[in-house]
Scaffold this motif. Structure first.
Motif, short mmCIF file in Angstrom:
data_model
loop_
_atom_site.label_atom_id
_atom_site.label_comp_id
_atom_site.label_asym_id
_atom_site.label_seq_id
_atom_site.Cartn_x
_atom_site.Cartn_y
_atom_site.Cartn_z
N ALA A 230 0.85 -1.19 0.00
CA ALA A 230 0.00 0.00 0.00
C ALA A 230 0.89 1.24 0.00
O ALA A 230 1.84 1.32 0.78
CB ALA A 230 -0.92 0.01 1.22
N ASN A 231 0.57 2.18 -0.88
CA ASN A 231 1.31 3.44 -0.98
C ASN A 231 0.48 4.58 -0.42
O ASN A 231 -0.74 4.63 -0.65
CB ASN A 231 1.67 3.75 -2.44
N ALA A 232 1.12 5.50 0.26
CA ALA A 232 0.42 6.67 0.82
C ALA A 232 1.12 7.94 0.39
O ALA A 232 2.35 8.05 0.48
CB ALA A 232 0.39 6.58 2.34
N VAL A 233 0.32 8.90 -0.09
CA VAL A 233 0.85 10.24 -0.36
C VAL A 233 0.17 11.28 0.53
O VAL A 233 0.64 12.41 0.64
CB VAL A 233 0.69 10.63 -1.84
N THR A 234 -0.94 10.90 1.18
CA THR A 234 -1.62 11.81 2.10
C THR A 234 -1.26 11.44 3.53
O THR A 234 -0.94 10.29 3.85
CB THR A 234 -3.15 11.73 1.93
N LEU A 235 -1.34 12.43 4.42
CA LEU A 235 -1.04 12.18 5.83
C LEU A 235 -2.05 11.21 6.43
O LEU A 235 -1.70 10.36 7.27
CB LEU A 235 -1.08 13.51 6.60
N GLU A 236 -3.31 11.31 5.98
CA GLU A 236 -4.34 10.41 6.50
C GLU A 236 -4.04 8.95 6.16
O GLU A 236 -4.16 8.06 7.01
CB GLU A 236 -5.71 10.83 5.97
N SER B 199 17.28 30.79 -15.89
CA SER B 199 18.21 30.32 -16.92
C SER B 199 19.02 29.13 -16.46
O SER B 199 19.86 28.62 -17.20
CB SER B 199 19.16 31.46 -17.32
N MET B 200 18.80 28.69 -15.21
CA MET B 200 19.55 27.57 -14.66
C MET B 200 18.60 26.42 -14.32
O MET B 200 17.42 26.48 -14.66
CB MET B 200 20.32 28.05 -13.42
N GLN B 201 19.12 25.38 -13.67
CA GLN B 201 18.31 24.22 -13.32
C GLN B 201 18.49 23.87 -11.85
O GLN B 201 19.54 24.16 -11.25
CB GLN B 201 18.67 23.00 -14.18
N ALA B 202 17.47 23.25 -11.28
CA ALA B 202 17.54 22.85 -9.88
C ALA B 202 16.67 21.62 -9.66
O ALA B 202 15.86 21.26 -10.52
CB ALA B 202 17.06 24.00 -8.98
N TRP B 203 16.87 21.00 -8.51
CA TRP B 203 16.07 19.82 -8.17
C TRP B 203 14.72 20.25 -7.62
O TRP B 203 14.63 21.12 -6.77
CB TRP B 203 16.79 18.98 -7.11
N ARG B 204 13.65 19.61 -8.13
CA ARG B 204 12.32 19.83 -7.57
C ARG B 204 11.82 18.50 -7.01
O ARG B 204 11.67 17.52 -7.75
CB ARG B 204 11.35 20.34 -8.64
N PRO B 205 11.57 18.46 -5.71
CA PRO B 205 11.13 17.19 -5.11
C PRO B 205 9.69 16.86 -5.50
O PRO B 205 8.82 17.73 -5.54
CB PRO B 205 11.26 17.44 -3.61
N ALA B 206 9.45 15.58 -5.77
CA ALA B 206 8.08 15.09 -5.96
C ALA B 206 7.49 14.78 -4.59
O ALA B 206 8.20 14.73 -3.58
CB ALA B 206 8.10 13.83 -6.82
N MET B 207 6.18 14.59 -4.56
CA MET B 207 5.55 14.24 -3.28
C MET B 207 6.12 12.93 -2.77
O MET B 207 6.20 11.95 -3.52
CB MET B 207 4.03 14.10 -3.47
N PRO B 208 6.56 12.88 -1.52
CA PRO B 208 7.09 11.62 -0.99
C PRO B 208 5.98 10.58 -0.86
O PRO B 208 4.81 10.90 -0.66
CB PRO B 208 7.65 12.02 0.38
N VAL B 209 6.38 9.32 -0.98
CA VAL B 209 5.45 8.20 -0.89
C VAL B 209 5.88 7.30 0.27
O VAL B 209 7.05 6.91 0.36
CB VAL B 209 5.43 7.38 -2.20
N THR B 210 4.95 7.01 1.14
CA THR B 210 5.19 6.04 2.21
C THR B 210 4.61 4.70 1.76
O THR B 210 3.44 4.61 1.38
CB THR B 210 4.54 6.47 3.52
N GLN B 211 5.45 3.67 1.77
CA GLN B 211 5.02 2.35 1.28
C GLN B 211 5.09 1.32 2.40
O GLN B 211 6.13 1.15 3.04
CB GLN B 211 5.90 1.90 0.12
N TRP B 212 3.96 0.67 2.63
CA TRP B 212 3.92 -0.46 3.57
C TRP B 212 3.77 -1.74 2.78
O TRP B 212 2.88 -1.88 1.96
CB TRP B 212 2.73 -0.30 4.54
N SER B 213 4.66 -2.69 3.01
CA SER B 213 4.56 -4.02 2.39
C SER B 213 4.54 -5.07 3.49
O SER B 213 5.26 -4.98 4.49
CB SER B 213 5.72 -4.26 1.42
#
Length: 408
Positions: A355-361, A390-404
């Motif tokens: 199960a993957n979670a992107v929301t706090l709930e 004119s330059m580039q930088a890292w943009r973080p994606a939404m973190p995913v919490t995964q329970w297996s």
């Protein structure tokens, strides 16, 4: 002499080629002549009419996969005629599901695939073989890699042209197609054409299609690894992204013959990649949104797994009468404890749940399950380069919490 353990066999299955009686051995001829009942297609029965003394029984229309007519005569001397090798996508496979091996005597002939390989000089161990007989031509899509050689069993005279159109549509138009017709018989013929210039007419319905794949840079190629590019799926943003999907499939760990439930399937990408892992795997995609449910079906066909089952409905109610799964995936947008509870209950012993979670709930639900049930909890954090002025930088994606978790 009959092989040990087969002397009491009441059912004989004999493979026959287009050369008819001339291609049969003495033992096969003796068994046909001694049979009380002979089953087969009308073409097969006509080929052995000069030998048969028992009652000829053509297969019913539609074909009865339960083999009721054959089983009703168990114990009598029954002969079933089949094309080529009865255990290569043939009636022998169907019969073996109903009749014990010790009750069957099988005398195969060369399969159409073996004959095709011999005519082309293709080593069987180096080519892809697929049956499209009575099956969607979309099944060929995962095999379309540059340089691949494919032998495909077809259903009818129209199938080669249909496959040529599909190849052209997917930018494999330069591929070389050879139609091998009525192999082993007096009307045997080979014809060749490019996929994008396919104009062969009067094709014999009994044909094997040989394909030598050539592609353009734009060709739709499905890689062998998990984590297909997102653009290969039609979606509205509701998709498990490529990198997370690859990690998710690794945690789900598909095995041969297993069934996956993909709950809240979105674009269907996880279930589709599960099925791409091996032809024997199966998946059920459960999706409440009717537009997304229809899209999943299209994505499945376009990715070469048209057998993916789409169930339109909301979990947990939609899960009630589904076949018990070997693995379950729950997407990241939910927060319904009832869905998670139902999934835990439905999973077979030894099955895997991811199960993957992107929301706090949803994350809170997974933390609670991890505390109570154990398993593995992983945080997946990805960043991608994007322009900043004119330059580039890292943009973080939404973190995913995964329970297996593996059910005890």
């Amino acid at each position: 002499m009959p092989a040990e353990g087969q002397s009491l066999a009441w059912l004989t299955v004999i493979g026959i080629g287009e050369d008819g009686v001339a291609g049969l051995g003495d033992e096969a001829k003796r068994l046909i002549a001694g049979a009380e009942y002979i089953f087969g297609g009308k073409r097969h029965l006509a080929l052995v009419a000069s030998l048969a003394k028992g009652e000829a029984r053509p297969w019913p229309t539609p074909f009865d996969a339960e083999m009721r007519d054959v089983l009703a005569l168990a114990g009598k001397k029954i002969c079933v005629m089949a094309s080529g090798d009865p255990f290569f996508h043939g009636v022998g496979v169907t019969l073996a599901r109903k009749v014990a091996a010790q009750d069957m005597r099988v005398i195969p002939a060369p399969s159409a695939i073996s004959l095709a390989a011999s005519r082309l000089g293709w080593p069987l161990q180096d080519i892809e073989i697929i049956s499209l007989h009575g099956r969607p031509v979309d099944l060929i899509r995962p095999l379309l890699h540059p340089g691949t050689r494919i032998l495909a069993l077809t259903s009818d005279a129209e199938a080669p042209a249909a496959i040529a159109r599909l190849l052209t549509e997917l930018d494999f138009g330069a591929s070389r197609l050879t139609v091998l017709e009525a192999l082993g018989g007096p009307n045997e013929k080979l014809q060749t054409a490019r996929a994008d210039a396919f104009d062969l007419a009067n094709v014999n319905p009994l044909n094997v299609l040989a394909i030598e794949i050539e592609s353009t840079p734009q060709a739709r190629i499905l890689p062998l690894t998990s984590g297909l590019a997102d653009h290969l799926f039609d979606h509205d943003g509701q998709i498990t992204k490529r990198e997370v999907r690859a990690i998710t499939l690794s945690a789900l760990a598909p095995r041969r013959g297993e069934l996956l439930w993909d709950i809240g399937a979105g674009s269907g990408s996880v279930g589709i990649e599960w099925m791409l892992s091996h032809p024997s795997t199966r998946a059920i995609a459960i999706e409440a949104d009717p537009i997304r449910a229809a899209r999943i079906g299209r994505n499945a066909s376009h990715c070469g797994v048209p057998g993916l089952v789409v169930v339109e409905g909301s979990a947990p109610k939609a899960l009630a009468r589904l076949e018990t799964p070997d693995a379950i995936f729950i997407g990241g947008g939910g927060s319904d404890a009832g869905v998670l509870n139902a999934a835990v209950k439905a999973l077979r012993a030894g099955g895997r749940l991811v199960a993957n979670a992107v929301t706090l709930e949803m994350e809170a639900l997974l933390l609670a399950r991890h505390t109570s049930l154990g398993g593995d909890l992983t945080r997946i954090a990805l960043s991608r380069v994007s322009p900043v002025g004119s330059m580039q930088a890292w943009r973080p994606a939404m973190p995913v919490t995964q329970w297996s978790w593996v059910k005890p």
